[in-house]
Each structure stands twice: as structure tokens, then as C-alpha cells.
Design a protein around this motif. Structure first.
Motif, PDB file in Angstrom:
ATOM      1  N   THR A   1       4.947 -13.126  -3.188  1.00 30.14           N
ATOM      2  CA  THR A   1       4.842 -13.568  -4.575  1.00 30.14           C
ATOM      3  C   THR A   1       4.100 -14.904  -4.627  1.00 30.14           C
ATOM      4  N   GLN A   2       3.670 -15.242  -5.817  1.00 32.17           N
ATOM      5  CA  GLN A   2       3.016 -16.529  -6.031  1.00 32.17           C
ATOM      6  C   GLN A   2       3.941 -17.671  -5.621  1.00 32.17           C
ATOM      7  N   LYS A   3       5.199 -17.603  -6.023  1.00 31.61           N
ATOM      8  CA  LYS A   3       6.141 -18.683  -5.709  1.00 31.61           C
ATOM      9  C   LYS A   3       6.361 -18.815  -4.216  1.00 31.61           C
ATOM     10  N   GLU A   4       6.422 -17.686  -3.508  1.00 33.65           N
ATOM     11  CA  GLU A   4       6.556 -17.750  -2.048  1.00 33.65           C
ATOM     12  C   GLU A   4       5.329 -18.407  -1.426  1.00 33.65           C
ATOM     13  N   ALA A   5       4.159 -18.106  -1.956  1.00 33.90           N
ATOM     14  CA  ALA A   5       2.924 -18.714  -1.447  1.00 33.90           C
ATOM     15  C   ALA A   5       2.925 -20.221  -1.708  1.00 33.90           C
ATOM     16  N   LEU A   6       3.310 -20.622  -2.915  1.00 33.18           N
ATOM     17  CA  LEU A   6       3.355 -22.046  -3.241  1.00 33.18           C
ATOM     18  C   LEU A   6       4.363 -22.776  -2.363  1.00 33.18           C
ATOM     19  N   HIS A   7       5.499 -22.146  -2.101  1.00 29.93           N
ATOM     20  CA  HIS A   7       6.507 -22.776  -1.241  1.00 29.93           C
ATOM     21  C   HIS A   7       5.986 -22.907   0.188  1.00 29.93           C
ATOM     22  N   ALA A   8       5.312 -21.878   0.676  1.00 23.78           N
ATOM     23  CA  ALA A   8       4.741 -21.931   2.025  1.00 23.78           C
ATOM     24  C   ALA A   8       3.692 -23.042   2.126  1.00 23.78           C
ATOM     25  N   LEU A   9       2.893 -23.214   1.083  1.00 23.71           N
ATOM     26  CA  LEU A   9       1.901 -24.294   1.079  1.00 23.71           C
ATOM     27  C   LEU A   9       2.590 -25.662   1.083  1.00 23.71           C
ATOM     28  N   ALA A  10       3.663 -25.802   0.306  1.00 20.10           N
ATOM     29  CA  ALA A  10       4.418 -27.065   0.299  1.00 20.10           C
ATOM     30  C   ALA A  10       5.016 -27.335   1.680  1.00 20.10           C
TER      31      ALA A  10
ATOM     32  N   ASN B   1      -1.824  -9.674   2.142  1.00 16.05           N
ATOM     33  CA  ASN B   1      -1.616  -8.856   0.955  1.00 16.05           C
ATOM     34  C   ASN B   1      -2.073  -9.614  -0.294  1.00 16.05           C
ATOM     35  N   ASN B   2      -2.261  -8.877  -1.361  1.00  9.41           N
ATOM     36  CA  ASN B   2      -2.658  -9.468  -2.636  1.00  9.41           C
ATOM     37  C   ASN B   2      -1.434  -9.951  -3.406  1.00  9.41           C
ATOM     38  N   LEU B   3      -1.568 -11.103  -4.041  1.00 12.03           N
ATOM     39  CA  LEU B   3      -0.473 -11.700  -4.801  1.00 12.03           C
ATOM     40  C   LEU B   3      -0.827 -11.750  -6.283  1.00 12.03           C
ATOM     41  N   GLU B   4       0.089 -11.308  -7.121  1.00 10.17           N
ATOM     42  CA  GLU B   4      -0.098 -11.440  -8.564  1.00 10.17           C
ATOM     43  C   GLU B   4      -0.084 -12.934  -8.879  1.00 10.17           C
ATOM     44  N   TRP B   5      -1.094 -13.410  -9.617  1.00 11.29           N
ATOM     45  CA  TRP B   5      -1.236 -14.852  -9.851  1.00 11.29           C
ATOM     46  C   TRP B   5      -1.529 -15.178 -11.310  1.00 11.29           C
ATOM     47  N   ASN B   6      -1.657 -14.171 -12.143  1.00  9.65           N
ATOM     48  CA  ASN B   6      -2.048 -14.403 -13.532  1.00  9.65           C
ATOM     49  C   ASN B   6      -3.415 -15.098 -13.583  1.00  9.65           C
ATOM     50  N   SER B   7      -4.306 -14.651 -12.723  1.00  3.65           N
ATOM     51  CA  SER B   7      -5.635 -15.256 -12.594  1.00  3.65           C
ATOM     52  C   SER B   7      -6.470 -15.064 -13.851  1.00  3.65           C
ATOM     53  N   MET B   8      -7.477 -15.905 -13.989  1.00  4.40           N
ATOM     54  CA  MET B   8      -8.364 -15.850 -15.149  1.00  4.40           C
ATOM     55  C   MET B   8      -9.046 -14.492 -15.277  1.00  4.40           C
ATOM     56  N   ASP B   9      -9.334 -13.844 -14.142  1.00  3.69           N
ATOM     57  CA  ASP B   9      -9.992 -12.534 -14.199  1.00  3.69           C
ATOM     58  C   ASP B   9      -8.994 -11.374 -14.142  1.00  3.69           C
ATOM     59  N   GLY B  10      -7.694 -11.695 -14.117  1.00  2.00           N
ATOM     60  CA  GLY B  10      -6.666 -10.669 -14.094  1.00  2.00           C
ATOM     61  C   GLY B  10      -6.457 -10.016 -12.737  1.00  2.00           C
ATOM     62  N   GLU B  11      -7.184 -10.460 -11.739  1.00  4.67           N
ATOM     63  CA  GLU B  11      -7.101  -9.877 -10.406  1.00  4.67           C
ATOM     64  C   GLU B  11      -6.123 -10.656  -9.525  1.00  4.67           C
ATOM     65  N   PRO B  12      -5.560  -9.997  -8.505  1.00  2.00           N
ATOM     66  CA  PRO B  12      -4.645 -10.696  -7.590  1.00  2.00           C
ATOM     67  C   PRO B  12      -5.386 -11.689  -6.699  1.00  2.00           C
ATOM     68  N   VAL B  13      -4.621 -12.511  -6.017  1.00  2.00           N
ATOM     69  CA  VAL B  13      -5.125 -13.579  -5.158  1.00  2.00           C
ATOM     70  C   VAL B  13      -4.738 -13.301  -3.716  1.00  2.00           C
ATOM     71  N   ASN B  14      -5.633 -13.612  -2.781  1.00  2.00           N
ATOM     72  CA  ASN B  14      -5.261 -13.579  -1.365  1.00  2.00           C
ATOM     73  C   ASN B  14      -5.819 -14.771  -0.590  1.00  2.00           C
ATOM     74  N   VAL B  15      -6.439 -15.724  -1.305  1.00  2.00           N
ATOM     75  CA  VAL B  15      -6.895 -16.974  -0.702  1.00  2.00           C
ATOM     76  C   VAL B  15      -6.459 -18.126  -1.606  1.00  2.00           C
ATOM     77  N   CYS B  16      -5.901 -19.168  -0.993  1.00  2.00           N
ATOM     78  CA  CYS B  16      -5.498 -20.363  -1.736  1.00  2.00           C
ATOM     79  C   CYS B  16      -6.137 -21.595  -1.109  1.00  2.00           C
ATOM     80  N   ILE B  17      -6.674 -22.440  -1.958  1.00  2.00           N
ATOM     81  CA  ILE B  17      -7.150 -23.760  -1.543  1.00  2.00           C
ATOM     82  C   ILE B  17      -6.253 -24.750  -2.277  1.00  2.00           C
TER      83      ILE B  17
END
Length: 147
Positions: free
Chosen positions: A17-26, A82-98
Motif C-alpha cells: 500500500t501507499q502507507k506501507e511504502a511511505l513508512h518504509a521510506l521513513a 508490485n504496483n501501488l495505488e497512489w491516487n496519482s494525477m494520471d490515475g495509474e499505480p506507482v512503483n517508483v518513489c523519489i
């Protein structure tokens, strides 16, 4: 800010999930000595997402936060298999974070770095590098952008 190194990359981000990704980045920011408190920085990343999405498009998100727990400005780059739902501007999932990390008193770093990376996001070759290139190539590309 010093140049990115291999320690600033995680090409095997474990998140569903997005939150899991954000927590992993933190957590990664804490391990790198960039922040003093994982949970506070994680909450700041989540708060930023509530303001508006950091899902830029083309499968890339640029989560970012400024806060007093940040001890050193920095950037982390992560890929998720895997792809993560992110509510992206293009509506597509995310698999790379900067992920941009900035102390409260470094708004200049924060805004300039975000602008530099955002300008590169319209180039297909940059997106392809982020998604598919080797660690060395990604490091070289990001370091070139932030110079």
C-alpha cells in the motif's frame, strides 16, 4: 546536500500500500541518519499526501516533507516490484518513489530539488531510467539532475 549513494536506493521496496511504502521510506531515512524520528516523518509524508497527491504519473511518485525531525536534507529512490495505488494525477499505480527529505529551515532546497526532478519527469528516457536502469545509472541520473 551530498551526492546520492547506493545507500540512498532501495530497489526492492516491500510494500502493498501507499502507507506501507511511505513508512518504509521513513524507516530508510532514519537508518541513513537523515531523520531523528521515523513515526513523525512518516506522519508528515502522510499529511503531505492528504494535501494533494505526490503521484506525478507514469508510475512515479515524489513523496516529500519538511520537518524539524529532519537532521540532513536528502533524497531516497525506491522501486517496488508490485504496483501501488497512489491516487496519482494520471490515475495509474506507482512503483517508483523519489522521496525528498528537508529540514524545516531548508525550503529553498526542498522547492528547487522538487522543481528540478519534476522538470525531468516529462522525459520518457528519465522515466525509463528510474524504472529499468541499474543502480549505477539511476544514481548518475539523479545526481546529474540535482547538481
Amino acid at each position: 546536500m551530498e551526492k546520492l549513494t547506493e545507500k540512498d536506493l532501495n530497489f526492492d521496496l516491500k510494500a502493498d500500500t501507499q502507507k506501507e511504502a511511505l513508512h518504509a521510506l521513513a524507516e530508510q531515512a532514519f537508518e541513513r541518519g537523515k531523520i531523528a524520528d521515523t513515526e513523525i516523518f512518516y506522519q508528515e509524508l502522510c499529511n503531505r499526501e492528504k494535501e494533494s497527491t505526490t503521484g506525478f504519473g507514469n508510475g512515479v511518485a515524489i513523496p516529500h516533507a519538511r520537518h524539524g525531525v529532519v537532521q540532513e536534507a536528502g533524497i531516497l529512490v525506491a522501486r517496488c516490484k508490485n504496483n501501488l495505488e497512489w491516487n496519482s494525477m494520471d490515475g495509474e499505480p506507482v512503483n517508483v518513489c523519489i522521496c525528498l527529505i528537508a529540514p524545516d529551515d531548508q525550503n529553498d532546497f526542498h522547492l528547487k530539488t522538487l522543481a528540478k526532478i519534476s522538470r525531468r519527469m516529462i522525459h520518457d528516457d528519465f522515466i525509463d531510467t528510474l524504472k529499468n536502469a541499474s543502480e549505477a545509472d539511476v544514481l548518475a541520473e539523479i545526481n546529474k539532475v540535482i547538481e
